[in-house]
Design an enzyme around this catalytic site. Structure first.
Site, PDB file in Angstrom:
ATOM      1  N   SER A  32     -27.058  57.808 -99.372  1.00  0.00           N
ATOM      2  CA  SER A  32     -28.039  57.809-100.511  1.00  0.00           C
ATOM      3  C   SER A  32     -28.797  56.387-100.813  1.00  0.00           C
ATOM      4  O   SER A  32     -28.322  55.353 -99.895  1.00  0.00           O
ATOM      5  CB  SER A  32     -27.323  57.879-101.945  1.00  0.00           C
ATOM      6  OG  SER A  32     -26.625  58.960-101.736  1.00  0.00           O
TER       7      SER A  32
HETATM    8  N1  SAH Z   1     -22.592  59.327-101.199  1.00  0.00           N
HETATM    9  C1  SAH Z   1     -22.608  59.531-100.023  1.00  0.00           C
HETATM   10  C2  SAH Z   1     -23.563  60.750 -99.863  1.00  0.00           C
HETATM   11  C3  SAH Z   1     -23.621  61.401 -98.518  1.00  0.00           C
HETATM   12  S1  SAH Z   1     -24.596  62.890 -98.582  1.00  0.00           S
HETATM   13  C4  SAH Z   1     -23.231  58.336 -99.015  1.00  0.00           C
HETATM   14  O1  SAH Z   1     -24.072  57.628 -99.638  1.00  0.00           O
HETATM   15  O2  SAH Z   1     -23.111  57.890 -97.953  1.00  0.00           O
HETATM   16  C5  SAH Z   1     -23.838  64.221 -99.228  1.00  0.00           C
HETATM   17  C6  SAH Z   1     -22.716  64.301 -98.548  1.00  0.00           C
HETATM   18  O3  SAH Z   1     -21.816  65.467 -98.900  1.00  0.00           O
HETATM   19  C7  SAH Z   1     -22.822  64.765 -97.136  1.00  0.00           C
HETATM   20  O4  SAH Z   1     -22.217  63.728 -96.330  1.00  0.00           O
HETATM   21  C8  SAH Z   1     -22.237  66.146 -96.941  1.00  0.00           C
HETATM   22  O5  SAH Z   1     -21.467  66.347 -95.619  1.00  0.00           O
HETATM   23  C9  SAH Z   1     -21.180  66.359 -97.976  1.00  0.00           C
HETATM   24  N2  SAH Z   1     -20.838  67.684 -98.574  1.00  0.00           N
HETATM   25  C10 SAH Z   1     -21.897  68.547 -98.877  1.00  0.00           C
HETATM   26  N3  SAH Z   1     -21.001  69.595 -99.318  1.00  0.00           N
HETATM   27  C11 SAH Z   1     -19.711  69.198 -99.222  1.00  0.00           C
HETATM   28  C12 SAH Z   1     -18.484  69.890 -99.525  1.00  0.00           C
HETATM   29  N4  SAH Z   1     -18.734  71.104-100.033  1.00  0.00           N
HETATM   30  N5  SAH Z   1     -17.281  69.210 -99.597  1.00  0.00           N
HETATM   31  C13 SAH Z   1     -17.401  68.001 -99.130  1.00  0.00           C
HETATM   32  N6  SAH Z   1     -18.295  67.160 -98.495  1.00  0.00           N
HETATM   33  C14 SAH Z   1     -19.653  68.111 -98.921  1.00  0.00           C
END
Ligand code: SAH
Length: 307
Positions: free
Chosen positions: A142
């Site tokens: 993010s």
């Molecule tokens: N806060 C993180 C955001 C990553 S983007 C950062 O700043 O690095 C959102 C993440 O949610 C992705 O990595 C995606 O793989 C994960 N995601 C999506 N659906 C999910 C689920 N059902 N369970 C676990 N992770 C999930």
């Protein structure tokens, strides 16, 4: 000159050094008249010879040693500047967020200064730009202002000793921040459903200031479906969801502690960042903070097929 050389004890080891090209520039034999024989001179010559042999030996070693030392010092200096430079840029990013009102508390500013964003962004992308960056597998880390906003919203629920859950932990950046805030007596759990991202996030955390907490076990990152939460460390004082849910998953609501807070983006194309508070009597209140655009909280296969 040649007669004096012949009169020297040729059995001295490394005599060949005396004939080396380097030595020729300080040939000692010119200081002694070759016509003057005698024991004293012989002894003197021998001493001088061993001294010069040493010098020649040192001369032959010194340049290599010298360059090695210079390389080593240069490398250390480069590392220092590189690390200091990186920390300075991270600090500048935090100051930028403060200047634009995205970061209000010193507490969150200090945490974001301590966890260097560059360790969580892929090498090919600029880490200090206020924008989300790809981390692979159709996911992004993010934007810094979103990290700042979520940390600000959750900071009172991230006191030392508290439990925090980061759903969709991705790069591991926020889980590391949570871990520093709740400290070694607390728990910070990151859940991510892409195994490769979990492995990469563990490596990221290992290089960060949160590494000792990962080693101690108060910070952990797991491969799991975040919609089910992580019951082992529940109930949680703080839950952050890093992907947009069509609706708030019941398991997450159940795992939220009375008095706890969840920050979650809700919606499909149009999404709202919602703050969900569970009061001490178990009742729930919610409010919208701002419109956002997150990747969906979905199944692994849907994500890998680009949703
Ligand atoms: N806060 C993180 C955001 C990553 S983007 C950062 O700043 O690095 C959102 C993440 O949610 C992705 O990595 C995606 O793989 C994960 N995601 C999506 N659906 C999910 C689920 N059902 N369970 C676990 N992770 C999930």
């Amino acid at each position: 000159m040649s007669s004096l050389r012949l009169s020297l004890p040729l059995s001295v080891p490394r005599i060949s050094l005396l004939q080396s090209r380097r030595y020729s520039s300080c040939d000692f034999s010119r200081f002694f008249p070759s016509c003057y024989p005698g024991e004293k001179l012989q002894r003197g010559c021998r001493r001088l010879q061993s001294f010069l042999e040493m010098e020649v030996l040192l001369r032959s070693l010194r340049p290599r040693l010298f360059f090695r030392v210079i390389w080593f010092l240069g490398f250390i200096l480069f590392l220092q500047f590189w690390i200091a430079g990186s920390i300075d840029k991270n600090k500048a990013l935090v100051e930028h967020l403060q200047q634009y009102g995205k970061l209000r508390s010193d507490k969150v500013a200090k945490i974001m200064e301590t966890i260097d964003r560059a360790l969580f962004v892929k090498k090919e992308y600029p880490p200090y730009v206020d924008s989300p960056m790809p981390i692979g597998y159709n996911a992004t880390i993010s934007a810094p202002h979103m990290h700042a906003l979520c940390l600000e919203l959750l900071k009172d629920h991230l006191q030392p000793g508290m439990h925090a859950l980061d759903v969709g932990s991705g790069s591991g950046y926020l889980t590391a921040c949570f871990a520093l805030m709740v400290g070694p007596e607390g728990r910070a759990v990151g859940i991510e459903h892409i195994p490769e991202l979990v492995a990469a996030s563990i490596e990221n955390v290992k290089r960060s200031a949160a590494a000792p907490l990962l080693e101690k076990g108060s910070l952990s990152l797991h491969v799991a479906d975040g919609r089910d939460g992580w019951p082992e460390a529940a109930p949680y004082d703080a839950i952050h969801v890093g992907a947009a849910a069509p609706e708030i998953p019941k398991a997450l609501l159940d795992q939220l502690k009375p008095g706890g807070r969840m920050v979650i983006p809700v919606g499909h194309y149009f999404q709202d960042l919602q703050v969900i508070d569970k009061k001490l009597d178990g009742s729930i209140t919610s409010r919208n903070v701002t419109g956002v655009r997150y990747v969906p909280l979905t199944s692994r296969s849907a994500q890998l097929q680009n949703y």
